[in-house]
Design a protein around this motif. Structure first.
Motif, PDB file in Angstrom:
ATOM      1  N   ALA A  27       5.769   0.411  -0.322  1.00 11.24           N
ATOM      2  CA  ALA A  27       4.532   0.690  -1.052  1.00 11.24           C
ATOM      3  C   ALA A  27       3.358  -0.081  -0.447  1.00 11.24           C
ATOM      4  O   ALA A  27       2.239   0.450  -0.344  1.00 11.24           O
ATOM      5  CB  ALA A  27       4.703   0.331  -2.530  1.00 11.24           C
ATOM      6  N   MET A  28       3.602  -1.308  -0.016  1.00 14.62           N
ATOM      7  CA  MET A  28       2.543  -2.109   0.606  1.00 14.62           C
ATOM      8  C   MET A  28       2.098  -1.460   1.920  1.00 14.62           C
ATOM      9  O   MET A  28       0.899  -1.379   2.205  1.00 14.62           O
ATOM     10  CB  MET A  28       3.032  -3.541   0.858  1.00 14.62           C
ATOM     11  CG  MET A  28       1.957  -4.450   1.434  1.00 14.62           C
ATOM     12  SD  MET A  28       0.607  -4.799   0.275  1.00 14.62           S
ATOM     13  CE  MET A  28       1.239  -6.247  -0.528  1.00 14.62           C
ATOM     14  N   ASP A  29       3.060  -0.973   2.710  1.00 11.47           N
ATOM     15  CA  ASP A  29       2.718  -0.283   3.960  1.00 11.47           C
ATOM     16  C   ASP A  29       1.853   0.937   3.685  1.00 11.47           C
ATOM     17  O   ASP A  29       0.859   1.171   4.373  1.00 11.47           O
ATOM     18  CB  ASP A  29       3.985   0.140   4.717  1.00 11.47           C
ATOM     19  CG  ASP A  29       4.738  -1.032   5.314  1.00 11.47           C
ATOM     20  OD1 ASP A  29       4.166  -2.146   5.388  1.00 11.47           O
ATOM     21  OD2 ASP A  29       5.906  -0.836   5.695  1.00 11.47           O
ATOM     22  N   ARG A  30       2.235   1.724   2.681  1.00  5.72           N
ATOM     23  CA  ARG A  30       1.450   2.925   2.347  1.00  5.72           C
ATOM     24  C   ARG A  30       0.058   2.556   1.831  1.00  5.72           C
ATOM     25  O   ARG A  30      -0.929   3.215   2.163  1.00  5.72           O
ATOM     26  CB  ARG A  30       2.210   3.784   1.334  1.00  5.72           C
ATOM     27  CG  ARG A  30       3.409   4.503   1.941  1.00  5.72           C
ATOM     28  CD  ARG A  30       4.029   5.500   0.984  1.00  5.72           C
ATOM     29  NE  ARG A  30       4.506   4.929  -0.269  1.00  5.72           N
ATOM     30  CZ  ARG A  30       5.653   4.285  -0.428  1.00  5.72           C
ATOM     31  NH1 ARG A  30       6.474   4.143   0.591  1.00  5.72           N
ATOM     32  NH2 ARG A  30       6.003   3.810  -1.609  1.00  5.72           N
ATOM     33  N   THR A  31      -0.014   1.498   1.046  1.00  2.00           N
ATOM     34  CA  THR A  31      -1.309   1.067   0.508  1.00  2.00           C
ATOM     35  C   THR A  31      -2.223   0.595   1.634  1.00  2.00           C
ATOM     36  O   THR A  31      -3.402   0.936   1.676  1.00  2.00           O
ATOM     37  CB  THR A  31      -1.109  -0.054  -0.534  1.00  2.00           C
ATOM     38  OG1 THR A  31      -0.257   0.443  -1.560  1.00  2.00           O
ATOM     39  CG2 THR A  31      -2.428  -0.494  -1.139  1.00  2.00           C
ATOM     40  N   ARG A  32      -1.671  -0.162   2.561  1.00  2.00           N
ATOM     41  CA  ARG A  32      -2.475  -0.616   3.707  1.00  2.00           C
ATOM     42  C   ARG A  32      -2.894   0.571   4.567  1.00  2.00           C
ATOM     43  O   ARG A  32      -3.993   0.597   5.114  1.00  2.00           O
ATOM     44  CB  ARG A  32      -1.688  -1.628   4.525  1.00  2.00           C
ATOM     45  CG  ARG A  32      -1.597  -2.971   3.822  1.00  2.00           C
ATOM     46  CD  ARG A  32      -0.904  -4.004   4.652  1.00  2.00           C
ATOM     47  NE  ARG A  32      -0.886  -5.268   3.954  1.00  2.00           N
ATOM     48  CZ  ARG A  32       0.077  -6.156   4.068  1.00  2.00           C
ATOM     49  NH1 ARG A  32       1.103  -5.926   4.870  1.00  2.00           N
ATOM     50  NH2 ARG A  32       0.018  -7.283   3.395  1.00  2.00           N
ATOM     51  N   ALA A  33      -2.003   1.545   4.694  1.00  2.00           N
ATOM     52  CA  ALA A  33      -2.343   2.741   5.483  1.00  2.00           C
ATOM     53  C   ALA A  33      -3.502   3.492   4.843  1.00  2.00           C
ATOM     54  O   ALA A  33      -4.357   4.034   5.550  1.00  2.00           O
ATOM     55  CB  ALA A  33      -1.120   3.651   5.612  1.00  2.00           C
ATOM     56  N   LYS A  34      -3.548   3.512   3.519  1.00  2.00           N
ATOM     57  CA  LYS A  34      -4.649   4.194   2.835  1.00  2.00           C
ATOM     58  C   LYS A  34      -5.987   3.537   3.176  1.00  2.00           C
ATOM     59  O   LYS A  34      -7.004   4.213   3.271  1.00  2.00           O
ATOM     60  CB  LYS A  34      -4.428   4.199   1.320  1.00  2.00           C
ATOM     61  CG  LYS A  34      -3.350   5.168   0.906  1.00  2.00           C
ATOM     62  CD  LYS A  34      -3.129   5.143  -0.580  1.00  2.00           C
ATOM     63  CE  LYS A  34      -1.952   6.049  -0.932  1.00  2.00           C
ATOM     64  NZ  LYS A  34      -1.635   6.023  -2.344  1.00  2.00           N
ATOM     65  N   ARG A  35      -5.960   2.248   3.379  1.00  2.00           N
ATOM     66  CA  ARG A  35      -7.191   1.557   3.791  1.00  2.00           C
ATOM     67  C   ARG A  35      -7.594   1.995   5.199  1.00  2.00           C
ATOM     68  O   ARG A  35      -8.754   1.878   5.569  1.00  2.00           O
ATOM     69  CB  ARG A  35      -6.984   0.044   3.778  1.00  2.00           C
ATOM     70  CG  ARG A  35      -6.990  -0.569   2.420  1.00  2.00           C
ATOM     71  CD  ARG A  35      -6.876  -2.079   2.579  1.00  2.00           C
ATOM     72  NE  ARG A  35      -6.947  -2.756   1.312  1.00  2.00           N
ATOM     73  CZ  ARG A  35      -8.003  -3.420   0.893  1.00  2.00           C
ATOM     74  NH1 ARG A  35      -9.079  -3.488   1.626  1.00  2.00           N
ATOM     75  NH2 ARG A  35      -7.987  -4.024  -0.287  1.00  2.00           N
ATOM     76  N   SER A  36      -6.649   2.471   5.962  1.00  2.00           N
ATOM     77  CA  SER A  36      -6.901   2.835   7.356  1.00  2.00           C
ATOM     78  C   SER A  36      -7.242   4.310   7.544  1.00  2.00           C
ATOM     79  O   SER A  36      -7.347   4.774   8.669  1.00  2.00           O
ATOM     80  CB  SER A  36      -5.661   2.511   8.197  1.00  2.00           C
ATOM     81  OG  SER A  36      -5.310   1.166   8.053  1.00  2.00           O
ATOM     82  N   VAL A  37      -7.418   5.057   6.461  1.00  2.00           N
ATOM     83  CA  VAL A  37      -7.647   6.504   6.568  1.00  2.00           C
ATOM     84  C   VAL A  37      -8.847   6.810   7.458  1.00  2.00           C
ATOM     85  O   VAL A  37      -8.779   7.689   8.316  1.00  2.00           O
ATOM     86  CB  VAL A  37      -7.808   7.146   5.162  1.00  2.00           C
ATOM     87  CG1 VAL A  37      -8.366   8.552   5.257  1.00  2.00           C
ATOM     88  CG2 VAL A  37      -6.469   7.161   4.457  1.00  2.00           C
TER      89      VAL A  37
END
Length: 192
Positions: A27-37
């Motif tokens: 979940a942390m990886d996905r959340t950080r990825a969302k910041r990288s959109v």
């Protein structure tokens, strides 16, 4: 809000349960990825082929509306390799808007991208697409015919199987192999 989510996930990364730590890590990886959109969007717009492909794979893992939006953007790339990768990555997301975008690409694509489109449309399981996929059973490119056979077999019913059976004599072995695989997947349709 995203800061609070990351804070909560940070605490869960120290949970005594391995299952909770593993879920929190993903979940942390996905959340950080969302910041990288926006960074991914920029790569898809103007990066190298390698950067675009990495952004496509990251968008596919990200999923959700953010990931799908990035993948849909990649469909308009001038490079066939990028469009083909985006089409394949959209396969798990057969929403009406994704299917519409893919369907609209059919008339202008060729080769691998066209094959990927047919494969993804077939994977959607949307039977209303069968007549559109059927048109490609007689395509001049054997690889496209093979993908059309596979896709059509996932979408057609009763009479459609006759069209697949008629392809057992195709001059190309790739098409005949696709026919054999499709026929092995045949199941009796339940009567309504």
């Amino acid at each position: 809000m995203i800061e609070r989510i990351e804070e909560a996930l940070g605490r869960l990364l120290s949970d005594p349960s391995a299952a909770v730590r593993e879920a929190a890590s993903g979940a942390m990886d996905r959340t950080r990825a969302k910041r990288s959109v926006e960074e991914f969007r920029s790569r898809i717009r103007g990066g190298t082929v390698e950067e675009k492909l990495r952004a496509i794979h990251a968008a596919a893992e990200l999923g959700g509306s953010e990931g799908v939006s990035l993948l849909l953007q990649a469909l308009s790339d001038p490079d066939a390799e990028i469009r083909g990768a985006a089409v394949r990555a959209l396969s798990p997301y057969p929403s009406p808007s994704v299917i519409k975008s893919l369907w609209e690409m059919l008339p202008r694509e060729r080769g691998v991208v066209l094959g990927n489109l047919l494969e993804t449309l077939g994977a959607s399981g949307r039977r209303e697409l069968a007549p559109h996929v059927e048109k490609f059973l007689d395509h001049p490119e054997p690889e496209v015919r093979a993908k059309a056979v596979t896709s059509y077999s996932r979408l057609c019913d009763g009479p459609g199987w006759e069209k697949i059976l008629s392809r057992t004599g195709d001059p190309n072995e790739t098409v005949r192999a696709a026919v054999a695989e499709a026929l092995g997947g045949w199941t009796l349709s339940p009567r309504s």
